[in-house]
Design a protein around this motif. Structure first.
Motif, PDB file in Angstrom:
ATOM      1  N   VAL A   1       5.195   3.382  -4.065  1.00  0.00           N
ATOM      2  CA  VAL A   1       3.893   2.882  -3.624  1.00  0.00           C
ATOM      3  C   VAL A   1       3.330   3.825  -2.553  1.00  0.00           C
ATOM      4  CG1 VAL A   1       2.588   0.904  -2.798  1.00  0.00           C
ATOM      5  CG2 VAL A   1       4.739   0.547  -4.015  1.00  0.00           C
ATOM      6  N   LYS A   2       2.353   4.644  -2.976  1.00  0.00           N
ATOM      7  CA  LYS A   2       1.721   5.590  -2.067  1.00  0.00           C
ATOM      8  C   LYS A   2       0.240   5.256  -1.946  1.00  0.00           C
ATOM      9  CE  LYS A   2       4.610   9.635  -2.996  1.00  0.00           C
ATOM     10  NZ  LYS A   2       4.625  10.938  -3.651  1.00  0.00           N
ATOM     11  N   PHE A   3      -0.353   5.699  -0.845  1.00  0.00           N
ATOM     12  CA  PHE A   3      -1.802   5.518  -0.693  1.00  0.00           C
ATOM     13  C   PHE A   3      -2.418   6.838  -0.264  1.00  0.00           C
ATOM     14  CE2 PHE A   3      -2.560   5.614   3.929  1.00  0.00           C
ATOM     15  CZ  PHE A   3      -1.260   5.570   4.405  1.00  0.00           C
ATOM     16  N   GLN A   4      -3.702   6.971  -0.585  1.00  0.00           N
ATOM     17  CA  GLN A   4      -4.430   8.153  -0.136  1.00  0.00           C
ATOM     18  C   GLN A   4      -5.019   7.851   1.236  1.00  0.00           C
ATOM     19  OE1 GLN A   4      -7.660   9.467  -2.681  1.00  0.00           O
ATOM     20  NE2 GLN A   4      -7.287  11.582  -2.020  1.00  0.00           N
ATOM     21  N   SER A   5      -4.674   8.640   2.227  1.00  0.00           N
ATOM     22  CA  SER A   5      -5.161   8.410   3.583  1.00  0.00           C
ATOM     23  C   SER A   5      -6.620   8.843   3.674  1.00  0.00           C
ATOM     24  CB  SER A   5      -4.316   9.190   4.586  1.00  0.00           C
ATOM     25  OG  SER A   5      -4.649  10.566   4.490  1.00  0.00           O
ATOM     26  N   SER A   6      -7.279   8.501   4.787  1.00  0.00           N
ATOM     27  CA  SER A   6      -8.697   8.869   4.938  1.00  0.00           C
ATOM     28  C   SER A   6      -8.853  10.384   4.970  1.00  0.00           C
ATOM     29  CB  SER A   6      -9.281   8.227   6.194  1.00  0.00           C
ATOM     30  OG  SER A   6      -8.510   8.568   7.322  1.00  0.00           O
ATOM     31  N   GLU A   7      -7.763  11.098   5.261  1.00  0.00           N
ATOM     32  CA  GLU A   7      -7.826  12.570   5.239  1.00  0.00           C
ATOM     33  C   GLU A   7      -7.490  13.140   3.873  1.00  0.00           C
ATOM     34  OE1 GLU A   7      -5.748  11.143   7.819  1.00  0.00           O
ATOM     35  OE2 GLU A   7      -7.601  10.966   8.983  1.00  0.00           O
ATOM     36  N   GLY A   8      -7.105  12.264   2.925  1.00  0.00           N
ATOM     37  CA  GLY A   8      -6.878  12.762   1.577  1.00  0.00           C
ATOM     38  C   GLY A   8      -5.423  12.985   1.209  1.00  0.00           C
ATOM     39  N   SER A   9      -4.511  12.887   2.174  1.00  0.00           N
ATOM     40  CA  SER A   9      -3.099  13.089   1.843  1.00  0.00           C
ATOM     41  C   SER A   9      -2.528  11.825   1.171  1.00  0.00           C
ATOM     42  CB  SER A   9      -2.312  13.392   3.110  1.00  0.00           C
ATOM     43  OG  SER A   9      -2.374  12.281   3.987  1.00  0.00           O
ATOM     44  N   HIS A  10      -1.431  11.981   0.442  1.00  0.00           N
ATOM     45  CA  HIS A  10      -0.781  10.836  -0.202  1.00  0.00           C
ATOM     46  C   HIS A  10       0.501  10.491   0.526  1.00  0.00           C
ATOM     47  CE1 HIS A  10      -3.641  11.874  -3.319  1.00  0.00           C
ATOM     48  NE2 HIS A  10      -3.471  10.649  -3.776  1.00  0.00           N
ATOM     49  N   GLU A  11       0.575   9.253   1.012  1.00  0.00           N
ATOM     50  CA  GLU A  11       1.724   8.868   1.833  1.00  0.00           C
ATOM     51  C   GLU A  11       2.329   7.548   1.380  1.00  0.00           C
ATOM     52  OE1 GLU A  11       0.403   8.905   5.913  1.00  0.00           O
ATOM     53  OE2 GLU A  11      -0.678  10.796   5.521  1.00  0.00           O
TER      54      GLU A  11
ATOM     55  N   GLN B   1      -4.199   1.858  -3.692  1.00  0.00           N
ATOM     56  CA  GLN B   1      -4.475   3.254  -4.017  1.00  0.00           C
ATOM     57  C   GLN B   1      -4.874   4.006  -2.742  1.00  0.00           C
ATOM     58  OE1 GLN B   1      -6.206   1.158  -6.719  1.00  0.00           O
ATOM     59  NE2 GLN B   1      -4.222   1.376  -7.717  1.00  0.00           N
ATOM     60  N   SER B   2      -5.777   3.352  -1.990  1.00  0.00           N
ATOM     61  CA  SER B   2      -6.386   4.069  -0.865  1.00  0.00           C
ATOM     62  C   SER B   2      -6.102   3.347   0.452  1.00  0.00           C
ATOM     63  CB  SER B   2      -7.896   4.139  -1.138  1.00  0.00           C
ATOM     64  OG  SER B   2      -8.638   3.852   0.011  1.00  0.00           O
ATOM     65  N   TYR B   3      -6.315   4.028   1.543  1.00  0.00           N
ATOM     66  CA  TYR B   3      -6.184   3.408   2.871  1.00  0.00           C
ATOM     67  C   TYR B   3      -7.102   2.196   2.999  1.00  0.00           C
ATOM     68  CZ  TYR B   3     -10.670   5.501   4.090  1.00  0.00           C
ATOM     69  OH  TYR B   3     -12.003   5.816   4.115  1.00  0.00           O
ATOM     70  N   ARG B   4      -8.154   2.183   2.160  1.00  0.00           N
ATOM     71  CA  ARG B   4      -9.077   1.047   2.220  1.00  0.00           C
ATOM     72  C   ARG B   4      -8.447  -0.236   1.676  1.00  0.00           C
ATOM     73  NH1 ARG B   4     -14.910   3.007   0.146  1.00  0.00           N
ATOM     74  NH2 ARG B   4     -13.795   3.110  -1.828  1.00  0.00           N
ATOM     75  N   ASP B   5      -7.374  -0.090   0.905  1.00  0.00           N
ATOM     76  CA  ASP B   5      -6.682  -1.279   0.377  1.00  0.00           C
ATOM     77  C   ASP B   5      -5.674  -1.843   1.378  1.00  0.00           C
ATOM     78  OD1 ASP B   5      -7.993  -0.937  -2.100  1.00  0.00           O
ATOM     79  OD2 ASP B   5      -6.509   0.565  -2.712  1.00  0.00           O
TER      80      ASP B   5
END
Ligand SMILES: [Zn+2]
Ligand SMILES: [Zn+2]
Lengths: 488, 488
Positions: free
Chosen positions: A252-262, A135-139
């Motif tokens: 498969v997208k993730f939320q970057s630390s800046e909040g965008s979805h990539e 989900q997130s850049y943390r993953d």
């Protein structure tokens, strides 16, 4: 004893089969194209696995396991991937048999709604799972490897080198940035190169594949290529930069630390039991298998020789002290004290199965405080002192590892040519074979033409770019020489 | 933080799923009945594999690998075997897909002449190979094990406990005499018992199966059975004496030292990823997974706590000295220095994933030369001195292993009952569940009746025969009490 192994010079392909049979590495199975990996062959693969697994874990990877079956629809989600892999594969269509008079029949009522494909590779089923994990850049990153069996419906098979079912590992990683993914692809190529050269004593060339030889779904395929004794090349491992292709196909997208979805960036990389075939064709000789000590399941075999019961007791006691000494040094040693076989028979068996060092101990060796030490690679025999034997063997095993690499390197260097014209190219490929560096204009048409006319393919485009020049076929500009060979 | 794991008392089955999810052991896959084994689950299985593999090798076995596919006709060669295994299985009927407008379709032209079955177990394909390997008594015994995936088309599946595809090992041995084969069957049962009790800390009962519960094709099936927290039994491993059934079906004879030709005697034995399910349901609690230290991929996790940069540096340095000390002692330790997560979040995660010991280190611990040490099994926390920490942890890990076994043993003992009448039997099975010893007349009819009326089955006939008596149902003579339970 009749010679059981055909000479290489006589029939290389028969020699290869003979070595596998006499070393008890594998058998053909009643299922066309599948093989039975016998204990000697599997122990070799286990040692390869262990070394590779250690290198994967050192570089931060974890193992996991994904399903054998892939729903048919998954294969078509990535457009190029389906072209490459949907063609020849094992398709499960039913889930039940029923008894009939003379055996069993497929129960037509058990037809599956959606057919299942036995995995030819696992990108699709794995990226379907990654969608739920990321989900997130943390993953990120996800650094996973799988040891598994895969099936590709090959028509022309050869034990280890090309089989319908084979064992392999497939790494599948997910990253937040392109740079990280490219770095990972290159890191794993380097792991493969190191493994091939330092464990298998098998020198390799590295580079990237041309577009037409690229993995189906990859943006770039890196590979290690070696040259076998018959001067044909073998692709021994590949590492793919997959870009965002599978992330897009499986959303498969993730939320970057800046909040965008990539979209996530991906790699995959694998080596298989094909490496065992490469190992055999790199080092073995007319006497049978030769295994580099680092991968040998048994590094030293001890053959005791006796006539009387008293001799037997004394010789075995003497052997025990040697075994103890070698085990202290973490050397994999085995005593062959079988009473049903004579020493000559045992020697031939150990030679065929490639044990790097053999110690023979008879009553006279006890008297003289000696042993007979024989090297499998050089077939050299020496009477050596019992004192300091452990250290001597440790040193000799290391030397064999080096010598095998050096001798393979020398052979490959001698069979690597550089040509300037297409005429010279055809002459070399026909008369000598081997690796050939030549200029190529970068087009698939020219690549195809060369393949049609010479059966040689571009094995890789070297990473360290060379000088510019002109294509040997078309005379068009070439950015660098590329590596050609006929291959398995 | 919201509680993510359902209490056992509330819904045991939901609790089981929650533990697996929160410990990141496995996921359901899009292929019905198949699972994705995630890195945490696979690392646990790897540790089990490593321990078992060592025990197999110590008892003289070698690993090998046989094909995934079995020709349909092989299954019907052994009459009982086909009854047991041909029914629900994955059938490969085609070898090619072709592109159509909206994806891919099975190419009808690629229909196989003989369908292939994805192995549900490998007796048939292995005994077909053994026919070629065995000629003389000198080729015996053959002591082979295989680590593999197998597929059984199960309708009702549960992660780890019953899945369509699962990972397992299957040993297949061939012997010259019945005595040797029976000895091998019992030896491997004992290996399984030892592994379950000493590594998994999971107490088991041993015995043989009744005729109706026997492996299809076996003369005798030995098993280990455990009792889970919900008082249902789990068959955790089986070892089969196959007599000469497969040798006869595949015509495998050997020439004895006296020159006669005789059929070979066989065994097979296996445990699977089902053990992971058994482990979870033996030790875990409402906070999540509990893993015995001997199998824990990470035995100790260190969570550093800081506010300022200076504190961070000092705390991490202090942690480094601990890591170094623990690694010296071969303790599997991990530092959780992730900056994206706070300590409370980490504590909950490590608890859910079952790491046996947690060390927390904050600035005040440095001042006082302490650490906080928390046991996962008891949830007990203590401030302990930094001096002698390594030894203390080593001792504590051993103690946890013992305590987990003792506590499981106590639970199983408390839930093992002996009854004299069928009425009492029904009462106990309904009100308490658990293991029940009772007399049985030895007939399949009575066994079936009990199963129909109570859902309890005979888990095993204990090997150490007890006193004679009268069947609780029919009053007919009974040779000994047998062990009943409802089971997974
Ligand atoms: Zn040249
Ligand atoms: Zn009771």
């Amino acid at each position: 004893m009749a010679k059981k192994i055909t000479d290489r010079s006589e029939d290389y392909s028969q020699w290869y089969q003979d070595v596998i049979r006499e070393a008890k590495l594998a058998d053909h199975s009643p299922v066309r194209g599948c093989m039975v990996i016998r204990p000697n062959g599997y122990a070799l693969w286990e040692n390869m696995k262990e070394a590779l697994d250690g290198m994967f874990k050192e570089t931060g990877h974890e193992n996991a396991y994904f399903p054998l079956f892939i729903p048919k629809s998954f294969l078509s989600k990535e457009a190029q991937h389906v072209e490459g892999f949907a063609k020849e594969c094992a398709v499960v269509t039913h889930s039940r048999l029923k008894s009939v008079d003379d055996g069993v029949e497929v129960d037509p009522d058990s037809r599956l709604e959606e057919e299942l494909i036995v995995r030819p590779t696992s990108e699709t089923i794995i990226w379907d799972a990654y969608r739920n994990w990321i989900q997130s850049y943390r993953d990120l990153p996800i650094l996973i490897n799988q040891w598994a069996n895969v099936v590709r419906w090959e028509m022309r098979t050869r034990l280890f080198l090309r089989t319908m079912e084979f064992l392999w590992q497939e790494g599948h990683t997910a990253h937040a940035t392109k740079e990280e993914a490219v770095e990972e692809t290159e890191r794993m190529l380097e792991v493969y190169r190191t493994f091939a050269e330092e464990y298998m004593a098998m020198p390799v060339k590295t580079g990237v594949k041309t577009e037409s030889e690229r993995f189906a779904g990859a943006v770039e395929t890196y590979c290690i290529e070696t040259l076998l004794q018959d001067n044909k090349a073998l692709q021994a491992g590949t590492s793919h930069f997959l870009g965002q292709n599978f992330a897009k196909a499986f959303d498969v997208k993730f939320q970057s630390s800046e909040g965008s979805h990539e979209y996530v960036w991906a790699t995959s990389w694998g080596v298989s039991t094909r490496l065992v075939g490469g190992l055999i064709m790199t080092h073995s000789d007319d006497q049978g298998l030769v295994i580099p000590p680092r991968l040998a399941p048994t590094q030293v075999v001890i053959v005791p020789i006796w006539k009387s019961d008293e001799q037997q007791e004394n010789v075995l006691e003497y052997c025990d002290t040697i075994i103890e000494e070698l085990k202290e040094l973490d050397i994999r040693v085995k005593l062959d004290d079988r009473e049903n076989y004579n020493p000559g028979w045992k020697f031939a068996e150990h030679e065929a199965s490639g044990i790097p060092l053999r110690i023979a101990v008879g009553p006279r060796d006890l008297e003289n405080h000696n042993v007979e030490l024989a090297r499998r690679d050089t077939l050299e025999k020496n009477i050596v002192d019992r004192d300091g034997l452990g250290e001597r063997i440790e040193k000799t095993l290391k030397q064999i590892q080096i010598d095998l690499y050096d001798s393979a390197k020398k052979r490959i260097d001698e069979n690597t040519h550089t040509v300037d014209s297409y005429e010279e190219f055809k002459e070399v490929i026909d008369e000598k074979g081997g690796f050939i560096y030549a200029h190529w204009d970068g087009s698939s048409e020219t690549e195809e033409k060369i393949k049609d006319e010479t059966k040689a393919t571009i094995r890789c485009i070297p990473l360290n770019e060379g000088e510019e020049g002109k294509c040997m076929v078309t005379g068009k500009p070439s950015r660098q020489k590329v590596l050609f060979a006929r291959s398995y």
